[in-house]
Design a protein around this motif. Structure first.
Motif, PDB file in Angstrom:
ATOM      1  N   PHE A 102       1.574  -6.830   5.943  1.00 57.96           N
ATOM      2  CA  PHE A 102       2.130  -5.528   5.548  1.00 57.96           C
ATOM      3  C   PHE A 102       3.307  -5.132   6.437  1.00 57.96           C
ATOM      4  O   PHE A 102       4.265  -4.517   5.976  1.00 57.96           O
ATOM      5  N   GLY A 103       3.261  -5.543   7.730  1.00 58.50           N
ATOM      6  CA  GLY A 103       4.341  -5.160   8.660  1.00 58.50           C
ATOM      7  C   GLY A 103       5.663  -5.803   8.270  1.00 58.50           C
ATOM      8  O   GLY A 103       6.718  -5.154   8.296  1.00 58.50           O
ATOM      9  N   SER A 125      10.241  -5.746  12.722  1.00 54.74           N
ATOM     10  CA  SER A 125       8.817  -5.490  12.974  1.00 54.74           C
ATOM     11  C   SER A 125       8.383  -5.879  14.384  1.00 54.74           C
ATOM     12  O   SER A 125       7.428  -5.337  14.914  1.00 54.74           O
ATOM     13  N   CYS A 173       6.493  -2.711  13.588  1.00 54.11           N
ATOM     14  CA  CYS A 173       5.158  -2.654  12.975  1.00 54.11           C
ATOM     15  C   CYS A 173       4.283  -1.681  13.770  1.00 54.11           C
ATOM     16  O   CYS A 173       4.308  -1.687  15.004  1.00 54.11           O
ATOM     17  N   VAL A 191       2.482  -3.127  16.668  1.00 53.48           N
ATOM     18  CA  VAL A 191       3.299  -3.411  17.857  1.00 53.48           C
ATOM     19  C   VAL A 191       3.573  -2.094  18.606  1.00 53.48           C
ATOM     20  O   VAL A 191       3.504  -2.040  19.837  1.00 53.48           O
TER      21      VAL A 191
HETATM   22  S1  SF4 Z   1       1.630  -7.060  13.898  1.00 55.78           S
HETATM   23 FE1  SF4 Z   1       3.007  -8.601  13.104  1.00 55.78          FE
HETATM   24  S2  SF4 Z   1       1.674  -9.960  11.903  1.00 55.78           S
HETATM   25 FE2  SF4 Z   1       0.539  -8.053  12.238  1.00 55.78          FE
HETATM   26  S3  SF4 Z   1       0.944  -6.783  10.425  1.00 55.78           S
HETATM   27 FE3  SF4 Z   1       2.449  -6.254  12.016  1.00 55.78          FE
HETATM   28  S4  SF4 Z   1       4.225  -7.542  11.583  1.00 55.78           S
HETATM   29 FE4  SF4 Z   1       2.490  -8.427  10.527  1.00 55.78          FE
END
Ligand code: SF4
Length: 299
Positions: free
Chosen positions: A13-14, A79, A102, A105
């Protein structure tokens, strides 16, 4: 032959959110820049380029075409996220920011920022050269170490009377993460661990492991620079000897499938569905060819 595609294969999704944001920005404003490629996928990057989206270096010193973005340009943070200093630099430079970091993160940025401000040293388990890890490191206010193997874990040299805050790169291998945390604990540190491996990654890795254990051939699809695809490949390789990294349809040309093979397919977080479908169709065509050859031999 049977072909099974992992349910978790492809865009998480990110990444989906980040790619959609860039497409939206490309529609409404110009010029648009992304800090590094928005995704480890050449087709998507080229398509965006055709729509006028340019890539700039993370440090903003130069751009792909040799120029710094003009003030007022839209800059999309991908992301993986960026460091606090970069964030502040972007804001001060008068760009219009679209933050596609994201949320998983962002959560790590908050943890390391708070814990380091309280005075705890921070250990990041991950690849020190990965942009996500570089970004996370940039939110730590004090002592910080990035470790990626057991040797580096054993070499930690913080004051052992101190508690240490441990986080992980979101796409890190869960078993490896556990192993390194245990090593840090055996060194006598009081460890405050937050497992920051994202749920999408965990699900993808678990499913890949199960599928690889039940397959004769595993195809792991993704970009050659994608670290989460590389980790998936390693996981599958440890369970299935005939595991192949597939970054384009051409990579399939050298792979030999046998009659009766159980073929599993998984893909990294930045792999578009179109490529997964193309690979699966190619494999199914190989299945038809194998069937036709068998009928011909039996005839
Ligand atoms: S942390 Fe990275 S792998 Fe996980 S959803 Fe977010 S972008 Fe995707």
């Amino acid at each position: 032959m049977t072909v099974t595609i992992a349910k978790s294969a492809g865009f998480c999704f990110g990444v989906k959110r980040a790619v959609n944001l860039v497409y939206e920005e490309a529609e409404k404003s110009s010029p648009v820049y992304t800090m590094g490629p928005i995704i480890h996928n050449d087709n998507v990057v080229q398509d965006l380029e055709a729509k006028g989206v340019r890539i700039i270096d993370d440090d903003l010193i130069c751009t792909a075409d040799g120029r710094r973005p003009p003030a007022g340009a839209t800059v999309v943070i991908r992301s993986h996220g960026i460091s606090k200093a970069q964030y502040e630099c972007l804001q001060a430079s008068g760009y219009r920011l679209t933050d596609a970091t994201c949320p998983f993160v962002q959560k790590i940025h908050t943890i390391v920022s708070i814990m380091s401000q309280k005075g705890y040293p921070v250990v990041i388990i991950g690849d020190p050269n990965h942009p996500e890890v570089i970004g996370i490191r940039g939110w730590v206010k004090g002592k910080c170490r990035v470790i990626s193997n057991s040797e580096e874990a054993r070499q930690l040299s913080f004051d052992r009377t101190e508690a240490v805050c441990v986080v992980s790169q979101t796409t890190y291998n869960y078993d490896k993460f556990q192993e390194l945390v245990e090593i840090i604990e055996t060194l006598g540190y009081h460890v405050m661990v937050t497992n920051t491996i994202c749920s999408a990654t965990r699900e993808r890795q678990t499913e890949a492991m199960e599928l690889a254990s039940a397959s004769d051939v595993m195809l792991v699809i993704g970009g050659v620079h994608s670290s989460n695809t590389q980790k998936l490949y390693n996981i599958c390789q440890s369970r299935c000897g005939r595991t192949y990294f597939v970054s384009s349809l051409q990579d399939l040309e050298t792979i030999r499938f046998e009659e009766g093979d159980r073929i599993g397919i998984t893909a990294g977080a930045s792999t578009p569905n179109t490529l997964i479908q193309e690979v699966s169709q190619h494999v199914r065509r190989a299945e038809l060819r194998t069937d036709a050859q068998r009928k011909f031999q039996n005839y």
